[in-house]
Design a protein around this motif. Structure first.
Motif, PDB file in Angstrom:
ATOM      1  N   VAL A 253       0.836  -1.205   0.000  1.00 34.97           N
ATOM      2  CA  VAL A 253       0.000   0.000   0.000  1.00 34.97           C
ATOM      3  C   VAL A 253       0.869   1.253   0.000  1.00 34.97           C
ATOM      4  O   VAL A 253       0.606   2.223  -0.725  1.00 34.97           O
ATOM      5  CB  VAL A 253      -0.951  -0.008   1.215  1.00 34.97           C
ATOM      6  N   ILE A 254       1.929   1.240   0.803  1.00 36.44           N
ATOM      7  CA  ILE A 254       2.829   2.391   0.859  1.00 36.44           C
ATOM      8  C   ILE A 254       3.480   2.628  -0.496  1.00 36.44           C
ATOM      9  O   ILE A 254       3.581   3.765  -0.978  1.00 36.44           O
ATOM     10  CB  ILE A 254       3.902   2.178   1.943  1.00 36.44           C
ATOM     11  N   VAL A 255       3.925   1.524  -1.154  1.00 36.76           N
ATOM     12  CA  VAL A 255       4.545   1.650  -2.473  1.00 36.76           C
ATOM     13  C   VAL A 255       3.555   2.215  -3.482  1.00 36.76           C
ATOM     14  O   VAL A 255       3.890   3.101  -4.293  1.00 36.76           O
ATOM     15  CB  VAL A 255       5.073   0.280  -2.948  1.00 36.76           C
ATOM     16  N   LEU A 256       2.284   1.718  -3.412  1.00 39.02           N
ATOM     17  CA  LEU A 256       1.274   2.207  -4.335  1.00 39.02           C
ATOM     18  C   LEU A 256       0.969   3.687  -4.106  1.00 39.02           C
ATOM     19  O   LEU A 256       0.801   4.455  -5.059  1.00 39.02           O
ATOM     20  CB  LEU A 256      -0.017   1.386  -4.188  1.00 39.02           C
ATOM     21  N   VAL A 257       0.899   4.075  -2.826  1.00 37.89           N
ATOM     22  CA  VAL A 257       0.639   5.481  -2.504  1.00 37.89           C
ATOM     23  C   VAL A 257       1.767   6.363  -3.037  1.00 37.89           C
ATOM     24  O   VAL A 257       1.538   7.424  -3.625  1.00 37.89           O
ATOM     25  CB  VAL A 257       0.466   5.666  -0.982  1.00 37.89           C
ATOM     26  N   LEU A 258       3.022   5.897  -2.799  1.00 40.11           N
ATOM     27  CA  LEU A 258       4.164   6.666  -3.304  1.00 40.11           C
ATOM     28  C   LEU A 258       4.147   6.748  -4.830  1.00 40.11           C
ATOM     29  O   LEU A 258       4.434   7.801  -5.423  1.00 40.11           O
ATOM     30  CB  LEU A 258       5.471   6.021  -2.824  1.00 40.11           C
ATOM     31  N   TYR A 259       3.772   5.622  -5.460  1.00 38.06           N
ATOM     32  CA  TYR A 259       3.745   5.596  -6.920  1.00 38.06           C
ATOM     33  C   TYR A 259       2.658   6.528  -7.467  1.00 38.06           C
ATOM     34  O   TYR A 259       2.876   7.260  -8.437  1.00 38.06           O
ATOM     35  CB  TYR A 259       3.496   4.158  -7.395  1.00 38.06           C
ATOM     36  N   MET A 260       1.488   6.489  -6.799  1.00 34.73           N
ATOM     37  CA  MET A 260       0.411   7.391  -7.221  1.00 34.73           C
ATOM     38  C   MET A 260       0.815   8.847  -7.029  1.00 34.73           C
ATOM     39  O   MET A 260       0.496   9.721  -7.844  1.00 34.73           O
ATOM     40  CB  MET A 260      -0.858   7.088  -6.423  1.00 34.73           C
ATOM     41  N   GLY A 261       1.541   9.085  -5.921  1.00 31.81           N
ATOM     42  CA  GLY A 261       2.024  10.443  -5.683  1.00 31.81           C
ATOM     43  C   GLY A 261       2.982  10.893  -6.775  1.00 31.81           C
ATOM     44  O   GLY A 261       2.930  12.045  -7.230  1.00 31.81           O
ATOM     45  N   LEU A 262       3.851   9.968  -7.202  1.00 36.70           N
ATOM     46  CA  LEU A 262       4.779  10.299  -8.279  1.00 36.70           C
ATOM     47  C   LEU A 262       4.045  10.543  -9.599  1.00 36.70           C
ATOM     48  O   LEU A 262       4.405  11.439 -10.376  1.00 36.70           O
ATOM     49  CB  LEU A 262       5.792   9.158  -8.454  1.00 36.70           C
ATOM     50  N   LEU A 263       2.994   9.723  -9.855  1.00 35.46           N
ATOM     51  CA  LEU A 263       2.208   9.926 -11.068  1.00 35.46           C
ATOM     52  C   LEU A 263       1.543  11.306 -11.068  1.00 35.46           C
ATOM     53  O   LEU A 263       1.560  12.017 -12.077  1.00 35.46           O
ATOM     54  CB  LEU A 263       1.138   8.837 -11.193  1.00 35.46           C
ATOM     55  N   GLN A 264       0.941  11.668  -9.934  1.00 42.54           N
ATOM     56  CA  GLN A 264       0.309  12.983  -9.832  1.00 42.54           C
ATOM     57  C   GLN A 264       1.331  14.102 -10.009  1.00 42.54           C
ATOM     58  O   GLN A 264       1.055  15.122 -10.651  1.00 42.54           O
ATOM     59  CB  GLN A 264      -0.396  13.122  -8.476  1.00 42.54           C
ATOM     60  N   ARG A 265       2.520  13.884  -9.447  1.00 44.65           N
ATOM     61  CA  ARG A 265       3.574  14.889  -9.589  1.00 44.65           C
ATOM     62  C   ARG A 265       3.966  15.064 -11.051  1.00 44.65           C
ATOM     63  O   ARG A 265       4.171  16.191 -11.526  1.00 44.65           O
ATOM     64  CB  ARG A 265       4.789  14.467  -8.759  1.00 44.65           C
ATOM     65  N   GLN A 266       4.056  13.945 -11.772  1.00 45.99           N
ATOM     66  CA  GLN A 266       4.418  14.027 -13.179  1.00 45.99           C
ATOM     67  C   GLN A 266       3.308  14.669 -14.015  1.00 45.99           C
ATOM     68  O   GLN A 266       3.578  15.442 -14.944  1.00 45.99           O
ATOM     69  CB  GLN A 266       4.744  12.633 -13.716  1.00 45.99           C
ATOM     70  N   LEU A 267       2.056  14.361 -13.665  1.00 40.66           N
ATOM     71  CA  LEU A 267       0.936  14.991 -14.375  1.00 40.66           C
ATOM     72  C   LEU A 267       0.933  16.503 -14.150  1.00 40.66           C
ATOM     73  O   LEU A 267       0.687  17.283 -15.073  1.00 40.66           O
ATOM     74  CB  LEU A 267      -0.389  14.384 -13.910  1.00 40.66           C
ATOM     75  N   ARG A 268       1.223  16.911 -12.891  1.00 41.25           N
ATOM     76  CA  ARG A 268       1.319  18.349 -12.613  1.00 41.25           C
ATOM     77  C   ARG A 268       2.471  18.971 -13.387  1.00 41.25           C
ATOM     78  O   ARG A 268       2.368  20.100 -13.887  1.00 41.25           O
ATOM     79  CB  ARG A 268       1.502  18.594 -11.115  1.00 41.25           C
ATOM     80  N   ASN A 269       3.550  18.215 -13.515  1.00 42.17           N
ATOM     81  CA  ASN A 269       4.714  18.703 -14.265  1.00 42.17           C
ATOM     82  C   ASN A 269       4.367  18.896 -15.744  1.00 42.17           C
ATOM     83  O   ASN A 269       4.755  19.887 -16.373  1.00 42.17           O
ATOM     84  CB  ASN A 269       5.878  17.723 -14.110  1.00 42.17           C
ATOM     85  N   ILE A 270       3.617  17.932 -16.311  1.00 46.79           N
ATOM     86  CA  ILE A 270       3.186  18.049 -17.710  1.00 46.79           C
ATOM     87  C   ILE A 270       2.296  19.275 -17.885  1.00 46.79           C
ATOM     88  O   ILE A 270       2.443  20.048 -18.845  1.00 46.79           O
ATOM     89  CB  ILE A 270       2.448  16.768 -18.149  1.00 46.79           C
TER      90      ILE A 270
END
Length: 299
Positions: free
Chosen positions: A15-32
Motif C-alpha cells: 500500500v505504501i509503495v502504491l501510494v508513493l507511486y500514485m504520488g509520483l504519477l500525480q507529480r508528473q501529471l502536474r509537471n506536464i
C-alpha cells in the motif's frame, strides 16, 4: 500469527509503495500541465519531458509532443504561406500597374494630337475607365495587405473633426467636378483614440464612395454618442437593388450600378474600423444612403 503478521506487513508495504507511486504519477501529471501552461503563456517551443518510467504516461507524452510538433509545423507553414502570398501580391501589383501606366501614357500622347470631337469624347471615356481601374487596383492591394499583414493600430487622441475637414478640403475639386455640395456639421470638436493613418483612409474611402454614387448634396456629420461617430449621408437614384446589409461585403455590387465597383472601398472602411475597436453600419431611407463609422472615444 507470524504468517498473518508477515502478510499484513507485506500488504502495508505494498500500500505504501502504491501510494508513493500514485504520488509520483500525480507529480508528473502536474509537471506536464506546468510545461503546457508555460508553452501557452510564454510562447516556448520546448517539447514536454517526463522523468518517470511508466509506459502509458510515456506514450501520452510522446503523443502530446507529436501534436505539438504538428501544430508548430502548421504555424511555420502559415508563415511561409503568408510570405509567398505577399510576394504574389507584389508581383501582381507590378504586372497590373505596368500596363496601366503604359495605357495612361498613350492616352496622354493622344490627348496632345488633333482629334475630332467624337474621338476626344471617346478618349475622355477611356481615361475615366483607366482611372477607375487604377482605384480598383489600389483598393485590391490595400485590402490584401490589411488581411494578410494585419497591421497593429497605433492609437492616439486625435481631433476627428479636424481630420475630416482636412480630407474634405483636399478633395473638394472632386465634388465640384460632379457639381456636388458638401454640408459639414460638427457642433463641437470631437476627439477619438484612433490610428491616424487608418482613420484617414476610412474618411478618404467614404468621400470617394459619396463622390461616385451621390446624385445630390452630401451631408457629413461628426458627433459624440457612446462612440465618436462619422456619418456620410447622400441621395442616390434607383435604391431598389441596394442591399444595405451587404454594402460592406467584398465584391458586392448593386445590380443597377452603371460604374460597377467591387465594393472593396467600404470593405476596407469596415476592416480598418474594426481593427481600431470601432464598428460600421449603413441605412437607406427615402432615397438617402447613410454610412456610419463609430470609433472609440477612449483607449
Amino acid at each position: 500469527m507470524n504468517a498473518l503478521g508477515v502478510a499484513v506487513g507485506l500488504l502495508a508495504g505494498l500500500v505504501i509503495v502504491l501510494v508513493l507511486y500514485m504520488g509520483l504519477l500525480q507529480r508528473q501529471l502536474r509537471n506536464i500541465n506546468r510545461q503546457l501552461d508555460r508553452r501557452l503563456s510564454e510562447g516556448t517551443r520546448q517539447p514536454v519531458s517526463l522523468a518517470l518510467i511508466n509506459r502509458e504516461l510515456n506514450q501520452l507524452t510522446a503523443n502530446i509532443n507529436k501534436c505539438l510538433k504538428a501544430e508548430e509545423n502548421l504555424r511555420l507553414e502559415g508563415i511561409r504561406e503568408e510570405k509567398r502570398f505577399k510576394e504574389l501580391i507584389a508581383n501582381i501589383s507590378h504586372d497590373l500597374r505596368t500596363p496601366l501606366t503604359a495605357i495612361r501614357g498613350y492616352q496622354q500622347l493622344m490627348n496632345k494630337t488633333e482629334l475630332s470631337d467624337d474621338q476626344r469624347h471617346k478618349l475622355r471615356a477611356a481615361q475615366k475607365r483607366a482611372d477607375e481601374l487604377g482605384v480598383l487596383i489600389e483598393h485590391f492591394f490595400e485590402y490584401s495587405y490589411l488581411v494578410s499583414a494585419e497591421p497593429v493600430p497605433v492609437l492616439e487622441r486625435m481631433n476627428l473633426t479636424n481630420m475630416v475637414t482636412e480630407c474634405l478640403a483636399e478633395t473638394i475639386a472632386v465634388f465640384e467636378e460632379k457639381s456636388l455640395v458638401v454640408h459639414l456639421e460638427s457642433p463641437e470638436p470631437v476627439f477619438a483614440y484612433v490610428d491616424r493613418e487608418m482613420t484617414a483612409r476610412i474618411v478618404q474611402n467614404l468621400i470617394r464612395n459619396c463622390a461616385l454614387h451621390s446624385d445630390g448634396d452630401v451631408e457629413v456629420r461628426i458627433l459624440i454618442a457612446d462612440h465618436a461617430v462619422i456619418s456620410f449621408r447622400n441621395h442616390i437614384r434607383n435604391t431598389v437593388d441596394i442591399d444595405v446589409d451587404r454594402l460592406f461585403e467584398r465584391f458586392y455590387t448593386a445590380n443597377h450600378s452603371k460604374s460597377r465597383t467591387t465594393g472593396l472601398g467600404l470593405s476596407i472602411v469596415r476592416l480598418l474600423a474594426e481593427r481600431q475597436g470601432g464598428r460600421t453600419r449603413a441605412s437607406l431611407k427615402d432615397g438617402f444612403l447613410e454610412i456610419i463609422v463609430a470609433l472609440p472615444l477612449n483607449t
